[in-house]
Scaffold this motif. Structure first.
Motif, PDB file in Angstrom:
ATOM      1  N   GLN A  29       0.808  -1.219   0.000  1.00 34.16           N
ATOM      2  CA  GLN A  29       0.000   0.000   0.000  1.00 34.16           C
ATOM      3  C   GLN A  29       0.842   1.270   0.000  1.00 34.16           C
ATOM      4  OE1 GLN A  29      -0.137  -2.312   2.456  1.00 34.16           O
ATOM      5  NE2 GLN A  29      -0.354  -1.393   4.486  1.00 34.16           N
ATOM      6  N   PHE A  30       2.121   1.166   0.402  1.00 27.58           N
ATOM      7  CA  PHE A  30       2.971   2.346   0.468  1.00 27.58           C
ATOM      8  C   PHE A  30       4.006   2.396  -0.654  1.00 27.58           C
ATOM      9  CE2 PHE A  30       1.916   1.521   5.068  1.00 27.58           C
ATOM     10  CZ  PHE A  30       1.002   2.553   5.172  1.00 27.58           C
ATOM     11  N   ILE A  31       3.876   1.493  -1.637  1.00 30.85           N
ATOM     12  CA  ILE A  31       4.849   1.403  -2.723  1.00 30.85           C
ATOM     13  C   ILE A  31       4.245   1.971  -4.000  1.00 30.85           C
ATOM     14  CG2 ILE A  31       6.234  -0.169  -4.127  1.00 30.85           C
ATOM     15  CD1 ILE A  31       7.149  -0.042  -1.250  1.00 30.85           C
ATOM     16  N   GLN A  32       5.046   2.719  -4.767  1.00 29.76           N
ATOM     17  CA  GLN A  32       4.634   3.149  -6.098  1.00 29.76           C
ATOM     18  C   GLN A  32       4.897   2.019  -7.078  1.00 29.76           C
ATOM     19  OE1 GLN A  32       6.545   6.782  -7.279  1.00 29.76           O
ATOM     20  NE2 GLN A  32       5.601   8.007  -5.681  1.00 29.76           N
ATOM     21  N   PHE A  33       3.864   1.620  -7.797  1.00 27.12           N
ATOM     22  CA  PHE A  33       4.039   0.603  -8.830  1.00 27.12           C
ATOM     23  C   PHE A  33       4.193   1.313 -10.170  1.00 27.12           C
ATOM     24  CE2 PHE A  33       2.070  -1.777  -5.365  1.00 27.12           C
ATOM     25  CZ  PHE A  33       2.942  -2.838  -5.293  1.00 27.12           C
ATOM     26  N   ILE A  34       3.123   1.448 -10.911  1.00 27.83           N
ATOM     27  CA  ILE A  34       3.167   2.209 -12.154  1.00 27.83           C
ATOM     28  C   ILE A  34       2.328   3.464 -11.936  1.00 27.83           C
ATOM     29  CG2 ILE A  34       2.568   2.215 -14.599  1.00 27.83           C
ATOM     30  CD1 ILE A  34       3.092  -0.798 -14.590  1.00 27.83           C
ATOM     31  N   GLY A  35       2.964   4.612 -11.946  1.00 33.88           N
ATOM     32  CA  GLY A  35       2.287   5.853 -11.614  1.00 33.88           C
ATOM     33  C   GLY A  35       3.057   6.590 -10.540  1.00 33.88           C
TER      34      GLY A  35
END
Length: 475
Positions: A29-35
């Motif tokens: 929930q605290f990680i940037q994936f794509i975006g």
């Protein structure tokens, strides 16, 4: 009293299903994936309409408390409270504690929207239509869940079966179904009337409390005692540990939803994914003509139907099909997308080996209430870190028994306190902090302060910090 909905966001869970980007101390929930936003930040923005929602309540734990506050600040969403769970007791007790506080702040008729922070949701008109139907149904005394219209016979989700239509547009719930085998999932998809259990709920505080008292009284009592004996710490509310730990470790579904006669479901056609595997990240992403989802800092050649992501080195992938290649700052995962549900087995192997266990726990980058640091290089009696300090923030006034430090400013302006001396350092300037000297670092500027720290000494652990003064209550 309020006529708006109070969002209650659950943001305390730990997970490693999206390793190596997610870790025990850095869940998805605290990680940037794509975006450019995290899943938690996207969740905050979905409940930021002031005409529909009150400021959200966030449930998290000690480890993530400053991360929650900082990520909310980054997207300019004000929080009504951050509630800290002292021990993990699943969702029933946590939401019961939030309900107790919401009742105190507003009243017993207040509608709560309970939602996780680790889903990907397209918040279009169909989403907000579902929210309004759920709110109207909750005001009629129902305990409402959002049932996602299935798009495939998924075996990784629980299901529920809809029943009689209600005047609001919702349905009664006939039954809940555990994660099914493929044949059963295909049968339900073909039959229709079955929905994925999203884990999102809406109900009034009074109805929730009544059902908890009837079906899960121990969890409700423990939550109320934990609130009563809790304390305020800065911007956080700490639940009493002894009281909260007395609660059974049960979910809302198990505690009340599967037992009550007042359960209702809103059939929800909006796009939803719990992003529980790299395969689901690929499915939810924007694919190119070859079926690839590739993040920035990647080069993809003669490759199809693959997921290529990196938070570190540049990735070049050639001649692959149905592959996930995921790089963090210190680890790379390569596997077939169809096998990505089994990443957990690799994580267990890594965690069981002393030389690799750290790879499952933390990232080289750690976040603090003032900013954070990235470990760049470790050696015998020395280590190098990149430190970043948010504008207006300062570290604690501190000293070390076993190490000295050398700071070199690479961006921004640093206010450095060493003993009785305070000085300003600008880009390309440096300073030395002797072993045992009281010191402090602050960012008085308008941009992020970045510096390189070189530590030398006999012991370089993070626990060699003697805090003398700390604005975050850690001294």
């Amino acid at each position: 009293m309020t006529h708006k909905i109070v969002p209650v966001i659950m943001a305390g869970g730990k997970g490693t299903r999206l390793w190596p980007l997610s870790r025990a101390a850095a869940p998805k929930q605290f990680i940037q994936f794509i975006g450019d936003k995290t899943l938690f930040q996207e969740t905050l923005l979905r409940v930021s309409d002031p005409t529909l929602y009150e400021p959200p309540v966030v449930l998290t734990n000690e480890e993530f408390r400053f991360l929650v506050a900082e990520q909310a600040r980054e997207v300019d969403v004000a929080l009504s409270m951050i509630l800290l769970e002292p021990v993990a007791r699943n969702t029933a007790a946590a939401v019961a504690a939030a309900a107790t506080l919401v009742r105190e702040q507003f009243d017993e008729d207040t509608i709560m929207h309970v939602l996780g922070s680790d889903y990907e949701i397209v918040a279009d008109d169909t989403y907000f239509d579902s929210v309004r139907i759920a709110a109207a149904t909750a005001r009629e005394g129902k305990l409402v869940t959002f049932g996602i219209q299935p798009t495939e016979p998924a075996t990784g989700y629980g299901y529920l079966e809809g029943g009689k239509a209600l005047p609001t547009g919702a349905q009664t719930v006939k039954r809940f179904i555990e994660k099914p085998p493929l044949a059963k999932a295909e049968e339900m998809l073909s039959a229709g009337g079955f929905y994925w259990n999203s884990g999102m709920f809406m109900f009034s505080v009074s109805r929730f409390a009544e059902e908890m008292a009837a079906y899960a009284p121990e969890a409700m009592k423990a939550a109320q005692e934990a609130v009563k004996n809790g304390r305020t710490d800065l911007d956080f509310i700490r639940l009493d540990k002894a009281a909260f730990a007395a609660s059974p470790n049960i979910s809302i579904d198990y505690a009340i939803m599967e037992k009550t006669s007042n359960a209702a479901v809103v059939p929800s056609p909006f796009k939803w994914s719990d992003l529980g595997s790299w395969d689901s990240v690929w499915k939810s992403g924007t694919r190119d003509a070859d079926g690839n989802v590739a993040a920035a800092n990647t080069t993809v050649v003669n490759t199809k139907n693959s997921l290529i992501m990196t938070h570190g080195v540049h990735l070049a992938v050639q001649g692959m099909d149905d592959i996930a290649v995921i790089a963090s700052e210190d680890a790379v995962y390569v596997g077939r997308l169809q096998d990505s549900q089994d990443v957990g087995s690799i994580v267990k192997m890594l965690a069981a080996t002393p030389s690799t266990s750290q790879l499952t726990e933390t990232h080289p980058t750690s976040y603090r209430p003032w900013g954070g640091y990235t470990s760049v290089l470790n050696g015998d009696r020395f280590q190098v870190k990149r430190i970043f300090v948010t504008p207006g923030k300062k570290l604690s006034l501190q000293k070390h028994h076993h190490r000295s430090e050398h700071w070199i400013v690479v961006k921004g302006t640093a206010e450095v306190t060493i003993g009785e001396n305070v000085q300003m350092l600008r880009e390309n300037e440096s300073v030395y902090i002797p072993l045992g000297e009281i010191h402090r670092l602050a960012n008085p500027g308008k941009i992020m302060l970045e510096l390189i720290e070189v530590q030398t000494g006999s012991y370089l652990g993070e626990d060699d910090i003697i805090r003398i003064v700390d604005e975050f209550g850690r001294s």
